[in-house]
Write a protein that holds these residues in place. Structure first.
Motif, PDB file in Angstrom:
ATOM      1  N   GLY A  69      59.208  33.034  31.322  1.00  0.00           N
ATOM      2  CA  GLY A  69      58.582  34.143  31.109  1.00  0.00           C
ATOM      3  C   GLY A  69      59.056  35.187  32.057  1.00  0.00           C
ATOM      4  N   ILE A  70      59.464  34.941  33.288  1.00  0.00           N
ATOM      5  CA  ILE A  70      59.963  35.935  34.185  1.00  0.00           C
ATOM      6  C   ILE A  70      61.455  36.355  33.726  1.00  0.00           C
ATOM      7  CG2 ILE A  70      60.770  36.353  36.522  1.00  0.00           C
ATOM      8  CD1 ILE A  70      57.748  36.385  36.377  1.00  0.00           C
ATOM      9  N   ALA A  71      62.070  35.490  33.206  1.00  0.00           N
ATOM     10  CA  ALA A  71      63.526  35.997  32.569  1.00  0.00           C
ATOM     11  C   ALA A  71      63.380  36.670  31.300  1.00  0.00           C
ATOM     12  CB  ALA A  71      64.173  34.834  32.103  1.00  0.00           C
ATOM     13  N   ALA A  72      62.336  36.694  30.508  1.00  0.00           N
ATOM     14  CA  ALA A  72      62.124  37.396  29.390  1.00  0.00           C
ATOM     15  C   ALA A  72      61.666  38.863  30.046  1.00  0.00           C
ATOM     16  CB  ALA A  72      61.208  36.891  28.442  1.00  0.00           C
ATOM     17  N   LEU A  73      60.710  38.755  30.932  1.00  0.00           N
ATOM     18  CA  LEU A  73      60.198  40.107  31.262  1.00  0.00           C
ATOM     19  C   LEU A  73      61.025  40.949  31.952  1.00  0.00           C
ATOM     20  CD1 LEU A  73      56.701  38.652  32.657  1.00  0.00           C
ATOM     21  CD2 LEU A  73      56.990  40.257  30.435  1.00  0.00           C
ATOM     22  N   ARG A  74      62.099  40.264  32.825  1.00  0.00           N
ATOM     23  CA  ARG A  74      63.075  41.314  33.077  1.00  0.00           C
ATOM     24  C   ARG A  74      64.129  41.736  32.287  1.00  0.00           C
ATOM     25  NH1 ARG A  74      64.530  36.690  38.228  1.00  0.00           N
ATOM     26  NH2 ARG A  74      62.982  37.597  39.694  1.00  0.00           N
ATOM     27  N   ARG A  75      64.350  41.041  31.106  1.00  0.00           N
ATOM     28  CA  ARG A  75      65.375  41.487  30.150  1.00  0.00           C
ATOM     29  C   ARG A  75      64.261  42.810  29.364  1.00  0.00           C
ATOM     30  NH1 ARG A  75      65.543  39.134  25.073  1.00  0.00           N
ATOM     31  NH2 ARG A  75      64.629  37.002  25.936  1.00  0.00           N
ATOM     32  N   ALA A  76      63.094  42.355  29.305  1.00  0.00           N
ATOM     33  CA  ALA A  76      62.318  43.528  28.635  1.00  0.00           C
ATOM     34  C   ALA A  76      62.249  44.842  29.589  1.00  0.00           C
ATOM     35  CB  ALA A  76      60.582  43.028  28.490  1.00  0.00           C
ATOM     36  N   GLU A  77      62.129  44.658  30.801  1.00  0.00           N
ATOM     37  CA  GLU A  77      62.145  45.731  31.612  1.00  0.00           C
ATOM     38  C   GLU A  77      63.442  46.517  31.545  1.00  0.00           C
ATOM     39  OE1 GLU A  77      61.936  47.017  36.587  1.00  0.00           O
ATOM     40  OE2 GLU A  77      61.534  44.837  35.665  1.00  0.00           O
ATOM     41  N   THR A  78      64.545  45.626  31.586  1.00  0.00           N
ATOM     42  CA  THR A  78      65.857  46.440  31.588  1.00  0.00           C
ATOM     43  C   THR A  78      65.915  47.236  30.357  1.00  0.00           C
ATOM     44  OG1 THR A  78      66.857  44.720  32.862  1.00  0.00           O
ATOM     45  CG2 THR A  78      68.354  46.114  31.602  1.00  0.00           C
ATOM     46  N   LEU A  79      65.614  46.747  29.015  1.00  0.00           N
ATOM     47  CA  LEU A  79      65.846  47.146  27.828  1.00  0.00           C
ATOM     48  C   LEU A  79      64.681  48.394  27.593  1.00  0.00           C
ATOM     49  CD1 LEU A  79      66.294  44.165  25.729  1.00  0.00           C
ATOM     50  CD2 LEU A  79      68.117  45.828  26.260  1.00  0.00           C
ATOM     51  N   LEU A  80      63.547  48.339  27.931  1.00  0.00           N
ATOM     52  CA  LEU A  80      62.512  49.534  27.588  1.00  0.00           C
ATOM     53  C   LEU A  80      62.748  50.555  28.493  1.00  0.00           C
ATOM     54  CD1 LEU A  80      59.530  46.739  27.087  1.00  0.00           C
ATOM     55  CD2 LEU A  80      60.493  48.535  25.468  1.00  0.00           C
ATOM     56  N   ALA A  81      63.083  50.435  29.792  1.00  0.00           N
ATOM     57  CA  ALA A  81      63.652  51.373  30.802  1.00  0.00           C
ATOM     58  C   ALA A  81      64.699  52.394  30.358  1.00  0.00           C
ATOM     59  CB  ALA A  81      63.998  50.822  31.928  1.00  0.00           C
ATOM     60  N   ARG A  82      65.266  51.988  29.221  1.00  0.00           N
ATOM     61  CA  ARG A  82      66.299  52.899  28.851  1.00  0.00           C
ATOM     62  C   ARG A  82      65.775  53.635  27.527  1.00  0.00           C
ATOM     63  NH1 ARG A  82      70.683  48.017  27.710  1.00  0.00           N
ATOM     64  NH2 ARG A  82      71.084  47.492  29.746  1.00  0.00           N
ATOM     65  N   SER A  83      64.663  53.269  27.026  1.00  0.00           N
ATOM     66  CA  SER A  83      64.056  53.581  25.924  1.00  0.00           C
ATOM     67  C   SER A  83      63.818  55.182  25.676  1.00  0.00           C
ATOM     68  CB  SER A  83      62.933  53.272  25.539  1.00  0.00           C
ATOM     69  OG  SER A  83      61.948  53.843  24.407  1.00  0.00           O
ATOM     70  N   PRO A  84      64.073  56.143  24.899  1.00  0.00           N
ATOM     71  CA  PRO A  84      63.869  57.612  25.004  1.00  0.00           C
ATOM     72  C   PRO A  84      62.345  57.927  24.501  1.00  0.00           C
ATOM     73  CG  PRO A  84      64.847  57.069  22.834  1.00  0.00           C
ATOM     74  CD  PRO A  84      64.816  55.943  23.587  1.00  0.00           C
ATOM     75  N   LEU A  85      61.677  56.675  24.268  1.00  0.00           N
ATOM     76  CA  LEU A  85      60.264  56.906  23.809  1.00  0.00           C
ATOM     77  C   LEU A  85      59.392  56.848  25.084  1.00  0.00           C
ATOM     78  CD1 LEU A  85      59.631  54.644  20.905  1.00  0.00           C
ATOM     79  CD2 LEU A  85      60.568  56.928  21.030  1.00  0.00           C
ATOM     80  N   ALA A  86      58.679  57.962  25.515  1.00  0.00           N
ATOM     81  CA  ALA A  86      57.782  58.041  26.616  1.00  0.00           C
ATOM     82  C   ALA A  86      56.790  57.190  26.828  1.00  0.00           C
ATOM     83  CB  ALA A  86      57.289  59.497  26.684  1.00  0.00           C
ATOM     84  N   SER A  87      56.211  56.484  25.561  1.00  0.00           N
ATOM     85  CA  SER A  87      55.204  55.722  25.473  1.00  0.00           C
ATOM     86  C   SER A  87      55.766  54.184  26.118  1.00  0.00           C
ATOM     87  CB  SER A  87      54.563  55.661  24.041  1.00  0.00           C
ATOM     88  OG  SER A  87      55.741  55.156  23.335  1.00  0.00           O
ATOM     89  N   ASP A  88      56.787  54.148  26.141  1.00  0.00           N
ATOM     90  CA  ASP A  88      57.473  52.602  26.510  1.00  0.00           C
ATOM     91  C   ASP A  88      57.513  52.748  28.067  1.00  0.00           C
ATOM     92  OD1 ASP A  88      58.121  51.720  24.108  1.00  0.00           O
ATOM     93  OD2 ASP A  88      60.006  52.166  23.974  1.00  0.00           O
ATOM     94  N   ALA A  89      57.199  53.616  28.750  1.00  0.00           N
ATOM     95  CA  ALA A  89      57.147  53.593  30.343  1.00  0.00           C
ATOM     96  C   ALA A  89      55.765  52.684  30.324  1.00  0.00           C
ATOM     97  CB  ALA A  89      56.897  54.867  30.865  1.00  0.00           C
ATOM     98  N   LEU A 130      54.910  49.902  28.877  1.00  0.00           N
ATOM     99  CA  LEU A 130      55.492  48.762  28.544  1.00  0.00           C
ATOM    100  C   LEU A 130      56.343  48.555  29.885  1.00  0.00           C
ATOM    101  CD1 LEU A 130      56.300  48.686  24.755  1.00  0.00           C
ATOM    102  CD2 LEU A 130      54.218  48.085  25.879  1.00  0.00           C
ATOM    103  N   VAL A 131      57.210  49.272  30.163  1.00  0.00           N
ATOM    104  CA  VAL A 131      57.976  48.851  31.409  1.00  0.00           C
ATOM    105  C   VAL A 131      57.296  48.486  32.793  1.00  0.00           C
ATOM    106  CG1 VAL A 131      59.573  49.719  33.245  1.00  0.00           C
ATOM    107  CG2 VAL A 131      59.811  50.271  30.761  1.00  0.00           C
ATOM    108  N   ALA A 132      56.003  49.300  32.998  1.00  0.00           N
ATOM    109  CA  ALA A 132      54.898  49.183  33.833  1.00  0.00           C
ATOM    110  C   ALA A 132      54.409  47.623  33.789  1.00  0.00           C
ATOM    111  CB  ALA A 132      54.052  49.989  33.981  1.00  0.00           C
ATOM    112  N   LEU A 133      54.155  47.248  32.259  1.00  0.00           N
ATOM    113  CA  LEU A 133      53.752  46.054  32.002  1.00  0.00           C
ATOM    114  C   LEU A 133      54.392  44.690  32.447  1.00  0.00           C
ATOM    115  CD1 LEU A 133      51.098  44.505  30.814  1.00  0.00           C
ATOM    116  CD2 LEU A 133      52.283  44.812  28.417  1.00  0.00           C
TER     117      LEU A 133
END
Length: 211
Positions: free
Chosen positions: A182-202, A204-207
């Motif tokens: 779970g932690i590995a998947a969440l770290r990967r998610a954080e990295t990818l979503l932090a690059r997103s141009p969609l403001a709403s993805d912030a 998801l990064v916090a989550l």
């Protein structure tokens, strides 16, 4: 073409540019075929959902569903609109409505695409997984989210959609006491979503960080 083109700036977070492109064909005067109108309605709904205007998004998507349902050869479009409706329902907490929309979309995709996987079907799996997580059915959620994650890792591993799939999978792993995965998947998610141009993805990064 304009109905499709409008999604490009939306995916880049340029919503003020996207909306006018989508509202023009949504007025029903786009051409001799109704398909352009209901595609634009659906894509406008998707744009509004990404902006956080979920109730307004649902209004447009429901219009798209109504129009696409009139044409048997538009089943793929209808499935896409139902998927979009389900995602919007999830954002307002209407999980039963989301589940019903996803079930209809799934049946249509199976009819039209058979076993062929597409980005839309991967998004559907993520939506279905979220419904199961909301109901506390982690065992049912896991295979759905694993399949979506595998698709995105093969198809477009650097995209924000890959990040969203990883986020939901990480959540499911953590809730099923598979914390290392779970932690590995969440770290990967954080990295990818932090690059997103969609403001709403912030959000998801916090989550991802809270987990």
């Amino acid at each position: 073409s304009r109905a499709h083109l409008g999604l490009a700036p939306a995916y880049l977070g340029r919503f003020d540019e996207a909306e006018p492109l989508l509202r023009r064909p949504s007025d029903g005067r786009a051409g001799p075929s109704p398909r352009a109108a209901h595609m634009a309605m659906r894509n406008l709904g998707a744009t509004l959902r990404m902006r956080g205007r979920h109730e307004e998004a649902l209004g447009w998507v429901e219009k798209a569903i109504e129009q696409a349902a009139r044409h048997h050869n538009h089943r793929g479009d209808l499935a896409q609109s139902l998927l979009e409706a389900g995602l919007a329902h999830l954002e307002v907490g209407a999980t039963e409505a989301a589940q019903a929309a996803f079930a209809r979309a799934d049946a249509l995709y199976r009819d039209v695409h058979k076993d062929y996987m597409t980005p839309a079907r991967a998004d559907l799996l993520v939506g279905q997984g979220r419904v199961q997580l909301a109901a506390g059915n982690v065992v049912a959620a896991l295979p759905l989210l694993q399949q979506a994650d595998r698709f995105w890792r093969d198809f477009d591993p650097e995209s924000r959609w890959a990040g969203e799939a990883a986020l939901r999978l990480g959540e499911a792993y953590v809730r099923s006491d598979r914390r290392v995965e779970g932690i590995a998947a969440l770290r990967r998610a954080e990295t990818l979503l932090a690059r997103s141009p969609l403001a709403s993805d912030a959000g998801l990064v916090a989550l991802a960080r809270r987990r």
